[in-house]
Design a protein around this motif. Structure first.
Motif, short mmCIF file in Angstrom:
data_model
loop_
_atom_site.label_atom_id
_atom_site.label_comp_id
_atom_site.label_asym_id
_atom_site.label_seq_id
_atom_site.Cartn_x
_atom_site.Cartn_y
_atom_site.Cartn_z
N GLY A 276 0.78 -1.24 0.00
CA GLY A 276 0.00 0.00 0.00
C GLY A 276 0.81 1.29 0.00
O GLY A 276 0.27 2.37 0.17
N THR A 277 2.14 1.18 -0.21
CA THR A 277 2.98 2.39 -0.25
C THR A 277 3.36 2.69 -1.69
O THR A 277 3.77 1.79 -2.43
CB THR A 277 4.27 2.18 0.59
OG1 THR A 277 3.89 1.71 1.88
CG2 THR A 277 5.05 3.47 0.73
N GLU A 278 3.23 3.95 -2.08
CA GLU A 278 3.55 4.37 -3.44
C GLU A 278 5.08 4.34 -3.65
O GLU A 278 5.82 5.02 -2.94
CB GLU A 278 3.01 5.81 -3.62
CG GLU A 278 2.72 6.25 -5.03
CD GLU A 278 1.80 5.31 -5.82
OE1 GLU A 278 1.91 5.40 -7.04
OE2 GLU A 278 1.00 4.53 -5.25
N ALA A 279 5.57 3.51 -4.57
CA ALA A 279 7.01 3.46 -4.87
C ALA A 279 7.18 2.90 -6.28
O ALA A 279 6.54 1.92 -6.64
CB ALA A 279 7.73 2.56 -3.87
N HIS A 280 8.04 3.55 -7.09
CA HIS A 280 8.17 3.12 -8.49
C HIS A 280 9.54 2.63 -8.89
O HIS A 280 9.73 2.10 -9.96
CB HIS A 280 7.70 4.24 -9.42
CG HIS A 280 6.24 4.50 -9.24
ND1 HIS A 280 5.28 3.68 -9.76
CD2 HIS A 280 5.59 5.46 -8.54
CE1 HIS A 280 4.09 4.12 -9.42
NE2 HIS A 280 4.24 5.19 -8.67
#
Ligand SMILES: [Zn+2]
Length: 392
Positions: A276-280
């Motif tokens: 659930g954590t935004e990381a690309h």
């Protein structure tokens, strides 16, 4: 046969130049003593080197019998090389002289997926501007070095099935860019040139060095006996697809359980997104760790241990004196280094780790561009090349 060739090489003009490359000025007598050649032979070879501006002559301060002996020095500023380190979205370019002095340098946005002609056209244009900025002429360029973010066949300098470089497969990079720059062009993958840069920074005393790039993917460059080890096709060092025990995670290469699939930046970012954590990508993972995200911190430490476990086997096999960790994930510093060190020291043989140094990259994001220049300088100043240049 090999011995004969070596004897010839070791006493040619190129060998004299190799001695002078340490930057010390020397007299004819010193050079004769160092090479075992007669003074007249040394003089003759020096004349050839001076004619072609590889060496400068000047009056020295050493007095023998009343008049100062002529001193000879390497003329490292007479020629320049162009260096480019191309990444997925950014490039770093520089003009560097043969003494490895950086004369002009810049980082630019340059997406590699624009294809070879547009990307290399932009590189050539930037080189023209950097040459002007450095106050140098195109005629002073003796070669260009390019690092690409994908596999490169060493003999031809062509990319081979590069996953993030559409349109580049088999493209004749040396010929295309060489015609545009009117200079020879050498090409290698980004990890190999970073290894060359870090080896240069580590100094000539380090003969056996492993450079590991921990970024979106994982790869390593091998310096063996002071030289880059590329293997038969140029594929040496692809540690990212070594199978890690007990892991069954699918990898982008089609196999499962690869080191990259469990410890690469892309896999860490995917694990964070699942939670659930935004990381690309790898940079996001490090940024999250710095912001205090415990999950990102745990992932980075674990990645260090996974890489360490693979490196432990490589340490036993190869016995390097230094392991350098670079790439975006290396920016996490001790959080990643601690895991690498802990696993290597506990799993490698004591003799292999007794004097082993494990440290973060010295050059950071400049390792590639410096290494691209090293690749060209070593080629241009190789004793055989100099012998031929002086003879011809
Ligand atoms: Zn794989």
């Amino acid at each position: 046969m090999a011995t004969g060739a070596n004897v010839q090489t070791s006493t040619g003009a190129g060998a004299l130049l190799s001695i002078l490359r340490d930057g010390r000025a020397r007299t004819r007598a010193e050079l004769a003593e160092l090479t075992g050649l007669s003074r007249s032979t040394v003089s003759q070879r020096l004349d050839g080197l001076i004619d072609q501006r590889w060496v400068m002559a000047g009056d020295g301060a050493i007095s023998s019998g009343g008049r100062p002996a002529a001193m000879f020095t390497f003329n490292g500023g007479a020629r320049v090389v162009l260096a480019a380190d191309l990444g997925a979205t950014h490039a770093r370019l520089a003009v560097i002289d043969l003494a490895m002095t950086v004369l002009a340098e810049r980082a630019v946005e340059l997406p590699i997926d624009a294809g070879p002609e547009r990307t290399l056209g932009a590189v050539a244009g930037a080189f023209d501007e950097l040459l002007r900025e450095a106050g140098r002429e195109p005629g002073q360029v003796c070669g260009a070095g390019v690092g690409l973010p994908g596999p490169v066949e060493h003999g031809s300098g062509r990319p081979v099935n590069p996953p993030i470089m559409p349109g580049w497969d088999g493209f004749a990079v040396p010929e295309w860019l060489g015609a545009r720059l009117e200079a020879p062009v050498l090409v290698d993958n980004d990890v190999n040139i970073m290894a060359l840069g870090e080896h240069w920074a580590a100094g000539p005393a380090v003969d056996h060095l492993i450079f590991i790039k921990m970024g979106t993917g994982i790869g390593c460059g091998i310096i063996s006996g002071g030289k880059l080890h590329r293997g038969a096709q140029g594929a040496a060092g692809d540690v990212g697809h070594i199978r890690v025990a007990d892991a069954d995670v699918p990898c982008r290469c089609g196999n499962a359980g690869c080191l990259e699939a469990v410890a690469g930046g892309a896999s860490m970012a995917a694990a964070l997104r699942e939670a659930g954590t935004e990381a690309h990508g790898s940079r996001d993972v490090v940024a999250l760790m710095r912001a205090g995200d415990l999950r990102a911190t745990r992932l980075i430490r674990q990645a260090g241990r996974e890489v360490g476990a693979v490196m432990a086997s490589i340490v036993n096999f190869f016995n390097p004196s230094v392991i350098v960790i670079g790439g975006d994930i290396a920016e996490a510093g001790e959080q990643v280094l601690a895991g690498v060190r802990e696993t290597i020291y506990s799993r490698s043989l004591p003799l292999a780790t007794q004097h082993l140094g494990i440290r973060a990259s010295e050059l950071g994001d400049r390792a590639g561009v410096i290494g691209a220049a090293v690749m060209v300088v070593e080629h241009v100043l190789a004793p055989d090349t100099i012998d031929r240049a002086v003879a011809g």
